[in-house]
Structures are given as C-alpha cells and as structure tokens.
Design an enzyme around this catalytic site. Structure first.
Site, PDB file in Angstrom:
ATOM      1  N   LYS A  42       0.840  -1.202   0.000  1.00 26.72           N
ATOM      2  CA  LYS A  42       0.000   0.000   0.000  1.00 26.72           C
ATOM      3  C   LYS A  42       0.876   1.254   0.000  1.00 26.72           C
ATOM      4  CE  LYS A  42      -0.293  -0.267   5.056  1.00 26.72           C
ATOM      5  NZ  LYS A  42      -1.134  -0.699   6.188  1.00 26.72           N
ATOM      6  N   TYR A  71      17.212  29.303  10.091  1.00 25.67           N
ATOM      7  CA  TYR A  71      16.006  30.037  10.509  1.00 25.67           C
ATOM      8  C   TYR A  71      15.905  30.126  12.025  1.00 25.67           C
ATOM      9  CZ  TYR A  71      14.086  30.101   5.811  1.00 25.67           C
ATOM     10  OH  TYR A  71      13.872  30.322   4.469  1.00 25.67           O
TER      11      TYR A  71
END
Ligand SMILES: *Cc1c(COP(=O)(O)O)cnc(C)c1O
Length: 374
Positions: free
Chosen positions: A36, A261
């Site tokens: 899957k 950041y």
C-alpha cells in the site's frame, strides 16, 4: 546530467532478501506483501515485480485505486487484496478487476453479496475481518456472531480468509497480543464450523516476530520488507534504503555566528560547517533538527533547523584531509545512519519517514532486474 541533488537508493535485492527471510522463518505459512501507499513510498511497480519473481503471490493494498494500479501491472496469477474494503459504488470495479475486498462490516458483507449476485461476473473471493480489540476496521463480536448464523452469506461472499490485526505487536510483552490472539483463535474455530476451508491471517511484520502461534496460514508483512524494523537472529532483515545528499557549501564559523532560521544555533567556538542540499521538502522532517545526525566517515551533528531545501552539519570533528568537499555526498539514512535511528531522532516511526520521502529525491533502484534470492 550532473546534478547536485539528494538521492534515494532502493535495493530491490534487499527487499527480496527480507521477504525470503520471513518466508523461511514462517515455515509452512504463505507470506504475502503489503505494498500500500506506493510500497511505503518506495515504488509499488518495482517492488511488486521484484517480489513476484521471488515467488510472492498475494499483495495487499489500501484502497480501490491502488488495487487497480497493481492489477495494471499484469500479474494475472496474483491475489490483490484491498485492506480498507469495498465501499458503496465501488463493487462493480472490484468485480471487473478481480480485486478481493476485506469485508469489514456486516453492511459491507451484505452489499458485496448483492453485488456479486447481480453482476453475473465470477466472484474474486474476499477476506472477512474481525475486530479482536483494536477498534479500527472489522466486525465487532456481536456482528460477527450474527453473520455466522447466516453461514450461507459467507459462502455467497466467497470468504476465503478470516483476518484480524494486532494493535501492539511491536511490544512483545503487551497483554494485548495474547488477548487478541485468544479472541482470534476463537473466531477462526467458529468460522471453520461454517466454512471448513477458510484460512486465517493475523500478523503484520512485528506479529511475525511474536512466533509460530501468531503465524496461522498467511502472513502480511509490510515494513519488514522495506528494512523498517529489526529482524531476529533467525529472521535477519537487511537495510533497503539509503538517503544521501550533496554538500553544496563549506563555511568556517566564528564564535557567536548563528545558523539557519530563527538563528537557533549559535556557535560557542569556531567550527567548520557544511551546507547539504536536502530538506523537509524531501522528507527530512523539521522535528529531526535537534537530534539529527548524518554520516561522512564519522557521525555529524545537525546545526540549527532543517530548511525546505537544506540542512547544515557540523564537520569540525573530521580530520582536515577527510572533510567532505562540495559535491561529496553525506549519508542521512543507510548502513551507518540507520532508518530506525533517523525515525527515532525525528520523534516518529520508520513508516512515516518512508511514506514522506519527497518526489524531488533522485530515486535509484539497485538490482532491478538482475537479482537472485540470497
Ligand atoms: C499496513 C498493514 C499491514 C502491514 O503492517 P506492517 O507493520 O507494515 O508489517 C498489515 N495489515 C494491515 C491491516 C495493515 O493496514
């Protein structure tokens, strides 16, 4: 084309090794493969081709469109089982493509029987799922008892396999395992009174490791095939994926220099850093930042936050003649920096890491056609 791009290497021979390793450990039980979510992000077509040539004949997908895609690969001798089941309006496509639904409720079972009878097409067969305590998909005990009283329904639905799913298989000492096992054994016994030929299927990868009493007739491992869990001495599991990314700049930082950041990391002494071209757009989660480690001859710590396209590493610990240069690749996941460690450092599980690997990664398949079981 030369490209300073992060790479994902997928070793299909290792996938086959892991399947064969489970197959040996499983004794007489059949071993299927859960493919899957595009084979946990690694490429369903490539993985299915490799496993099929190794002898795997039962494949599990999550939903109808994954099932249709798998059928499109053309393996007419293989069973394709849809774990979420068949929902209202999907019945004719299940029948047309020969997909086996996992029937997860009484309503779904009755609707499936009606669709099979109305279609005139041959019944591809089905699984019946009982809920043994996880309270996710599956028939609750009362529904299960009612369905058994209507034994002809199960025959008309073409139920071939009784299935359930373990909630705590990755914690061998959890009492949930024994309790679910006990309930499942009881359900199997009761179904067999109506359908003597029915097979039983309980365990995922971690369930396989719980031992022979959890094996029954069919096993449905997923993550173990992709190297995302530990093996056992008698069932070794190999690493399948490596994620590496190129160094694109080297910098000498002085005391007080900040990185990334939020200027979250500030150098407390001079150090040498490497900017590496991989980021959260590629599946390197931001939550990996504080504990993240990569590998280039030695373990390298992440400095500051993961950005969309880059990560900064501290390379000060390396001998000057062994520091990476621009264009050298550092390993984020592989034989040194393991997938399990990578997931753990990011505060998540290997399943989530694999299924979030980004489309931008340059995928490189090893042993695509020319592999042998070994
Ligand atoms: C995903 C899934 C599996 C495979 O589980 P792994 O832990 O990856 O081995 C098995 N059964 C069901 C019902 C699933 O949803």
């Amino acid at each position: 084309m030369v490209s300073y791009q992060a790479r994902l290497t997928i070793d299909l021979k290792a996938v086959v090794h892991n399947w064969a390793s489970i197959d040996r450990f499983a004794g007489g039980a059949e071993v299927g493969a859960v493919v899957k979510a595009n084979a946990y992000g690694l490429g369903m077509d490539k993985v299915v081709r490799a496993l099929h040539s190794a002898g795997c004949r039962t494949f599990y997908v999550a939903n109808l469109s994954e099932g249709i895609a798998l059928k499109g690969l053309g393996f007419v001798d293989s069973h394709v089982v849809v774990l979420q089941g068949c929902y209202c309006g999907e019945e004719s496509l299940f029948l047309e493509y020969g997909l086996k639904p996992v029937l997860v409720s009484e309503e779904m079972l009755l609707r499936w029987v009606r669709a099979v009878q109305a279609s005139g097409l041959s019944n591809p067969g089905s699984y019946l799922k009982v809920d043994t305590g996880m309270n996710r998909l599956g028939l609750r005990p009362a529904d299960f008892s009612r369905v058994l009283e209507e034994g002809s329904m199960l025959k008309a639905a073409g139920v071939e396999v009784l299935m359930s799913h373990l909630a705590c298989a990755d914690e061998p000492s959890s009492p949930m395992n024994q309790s679910q096992l006990k309930r499942f054994v009881d359900c199997v016994r009761r179904v067999k009174a109506v359908l003597p030929e029915v097979k039983a299927c309980l365990s995922n990868s971690e369930g396989v490791k719980l031992g022979a009493e959890y094996h029954f007739d069919i096993l449905r491992p997923g993550i173990a095939l992709y190297g995302g869990c530990l093996g056992l001495p008698e069932m070794p599991i190999k690493n399948v994926v490596s994620l590496s990314a190129p160094v694109v700049q080297i910098k000498e930082l002085s005391r007080g220099d900040a990185v990334g950041y939020g200027a979250e990391f500030v150098a407390s002494s001079p150090l040498l850093s490497a900017v590496v071209a991989v980021g959260y757009a590629d599946g390197v989660l931001r939550s990996w930042s504080p504990r993240g480690r990569a590998w280039f001859g030695d373990c390298l710590q992440v400095l500051g936050r993961v950005s969309m396209d880059s990560v900064v590493l501290d390379i000060s610990s390396l001998d000057p003649d062994q520091t990476p240069r621009v264009g050298d690749y550092v390993e984020l996941v592989g034989d040194h920096a393991t997938l399990l460690d990578f997931a753990d450092s990011a505060g998540t599980i290997t399943y989530e890491v694999l299924t979030r690997l980004g489309d931008r990664l340059k995928r490189n398949y090893l042993n695509e056609v020319d592999f042998a079981i070994g």
